[in-house]
Scaffold this motif. Sequence first.
Motif, PDB file in Angstrom:
ATOM      1  N   TYR A 164     -20.820-104.378  47.421  1.00  0.00           N
ATOM      2  CA  TYR A 164     -21.639-103.718  46.194  1.00  0.00           C
ATOM      3  C   TYR A 164     -21.150-104.169  45.060  1.00  0.00           C
ATOM      4  CZ  TYR A 164     -24.784-101.269  50.010  1.00  0.00           C
ATOM      5  OH  TYR A 164     -25.511-100.895  50.424  1.00  0.00           O
ATOM      6  N   TYR A 172     -30.998-107.284  44.883  1.00  0.00           N
ATOM      7  CA  TYR A 172     -29.963-105.940  44.938  1.00  0.00           C
ATOM      8  C   TYR A 172     -30.700-105.583  43.568  1.00  0.00           C
ATOM      9  CZ  TYR A 172     -26.238-102.520  43.664  1.00  0.00           C
ATOM     10  OH  TYR A 172     -25.829-101.400  43.106  1.00  0.00           O
ATOM     11  N   HIS A 195     -29.779-100.750  38.509  1.00  0.00           N
ATOM     12  CA  HIS A 195     -28.792-100.168  39.143  1.00  0.00           C
ATOM     13  C   HIS A 195     -28.454 -99.005  37.805  1.00  0.00           C
ATOM     14  CE1 HIS A 195     -23.849 -99.722  41.312  1.00  0.00           C
ATOM     15  NE2 HIS A 195     -24.438 -99.264  39.597  1.00  0.00           N
ATOM     16  N   CYS A 227     -27.456 -95.272  36.160  1.00  0.00           N
ATOM     17  CA  CYS A 227     -26.496 -94.579  35.999  1.00  0.00           C
ATOM     18  C   CYS A 227     -26.456 -93.917  34.964  1.00  0.00           C
ATOM     19  CB  CYS A 227     -25.323 -95.917  35.930  1.00  0.00           C
ATOM     20  SG  CYS A 227     -24.709 -96.581  37.584  1.00  0.00           S
ATOM     21  N   ILE A 233     -30.729-102.523  45.846  1.00  0.00           N
ATOM     22  CA  ILE A 233     -30.635-101.359  45.245  1.00  0.00           C
ATOM     23  C   ILE A 233     -31.262-100.433  46.353  1.00  0.00           C
ATOM     24  CG2 ILE A 233     -32.199-101.461  43.771  1.00  0.00           C
ATOM     25  CD1 ILE A 233     -29.600-100.303  42.247  1.00  0.00           C
ATOM     26  N   ARG A 249     -29.813 -98.368  49.157  1.00  0.00           N
ATOM     27  CA  ARG A 249     -28.346 -97.243  48.386  1.00  0.00           C
ATOM     28  C   ARG A 249     -29.523 -96.342  47.976  1.00  0.00           C
ATOM     29  NH1 ARG A 249     -24.246 -99.865  44.003  1.00  0.00           N
ATOM     30  NH2 ARG A 249     -23.144 -98.098  44.929  1.00  0.00           N
ATOM     31  N   LEU A 302     -23.268 -93.594  41.985  1.00  0.00           N
ATOM     32  CA  LEU A 302     -23.440 -95.158  41.247  1.00  0.00           C
ATOM     33  C   LEU A 302     -22.067 -94.450  40.259  1.00  0.00           C
ATOM     34  CD1 LEU A 302     -27.247 -95.881  41.251  1.00  0.00           C
ATOM     35  CD2 LEU A 302     -24.932 -96.587  42.773  1.00  0.00           C
TER      36      LEU A 302
END
Length: 363
Positions: free
Chosen positions: A158, A277, A282, A286, A299, A302, A346
Amino acid sequence: MDRANYELARYLAEDLGATVHLVGYLVASPLAEHPNIIWHQVRKPLNAYLLAEPWLRHKGKKVARSLRAECARVIVNGGNCAWPDVNWIHAVHAAWPNRVDHAPARFRWRAAALKARYRRDERNALQVARMVLTNSERARQQVISQLGLPPERVQAVYYGIDAEDFRPATEWERAAARMRLGWNAERPVAVFIGALGHDRNKGFDLLFAAWEQLCSDADWDVDLVALGVGAEVELWKARSQVAGLGDRIRMLGFSKGARDILAAADLLVSPTHYEAYGLGVHEALCCGLPAFVTRSAGIAERYPAELSELLLESPPTVADLVARMRRWHSDRDGYRDRVASFGAALRLRSWADMARDVVDLIN
């Protein structure tokens, strides 16, 4: 892809003190000036990647052969250079078709020819690789099932994040970012990040159609900002004006200020048809933003079960987008609260953690 490659090279040169040979068109500062970096520049004839690809392949093999005596490890990306060592693949061409039925015929023919070429180069490069690295377990399974590689040769690693850059903004930072961007201080803003070319793989066409429906409701007070470049940017600008949405959908084109945009935004939407991904998703998570993404994206694996409401149908549909946007709008604070712990988790994985995992696997 570019950020992951950069961070691996930085870790090797800075943290491990290794000499790193980089073969590519461009190396960004400050990595380019690092004393442990040797850049083998590949020039682009007429500034065209397509014309430059054979030169990249040739230079990569030349540098790799010159380092054989030093027992150097060689990492290539996908089909850009077939070499019998490590292939770090950031997208699996065999896993998705072009979405170009709407495009001019000449583009459809060109896209089909290029897709066949990329798939051939990808297959050839991965077949000779001793180890293949992917950026998600889903991409790993696609390499195994669609390209026939044995599972023991394929590993998933990852991505990481710069937790200082991508973190929830304070109220002051949010207000300052909105002021710099010229956004209304009070109106909610949803963000789309992705390519806007003739290949509509990223799904902006679906999001545009959903926004038309949503904006027909007087209670829908959310504006949409699209960050990305491509041949259809002007098309979507024109369609926004025709639909009377010129002040509700803004096409920002290319911007280096993704951190500012995420700090100022309330939501990210990624109705992609394929994503190995999803680094933009992501980064948004975050930053503490609820991020809707198609459940087939890498992603998505996750996401914890309690955030399954953020996973769009696969393939994405306008009806599903509209329904989920309305649910989010009715509980904006609740969505942000529910995503906070996931974003914090993350942020615990840095780019150095990713690079360390890569090094551990190939050693």
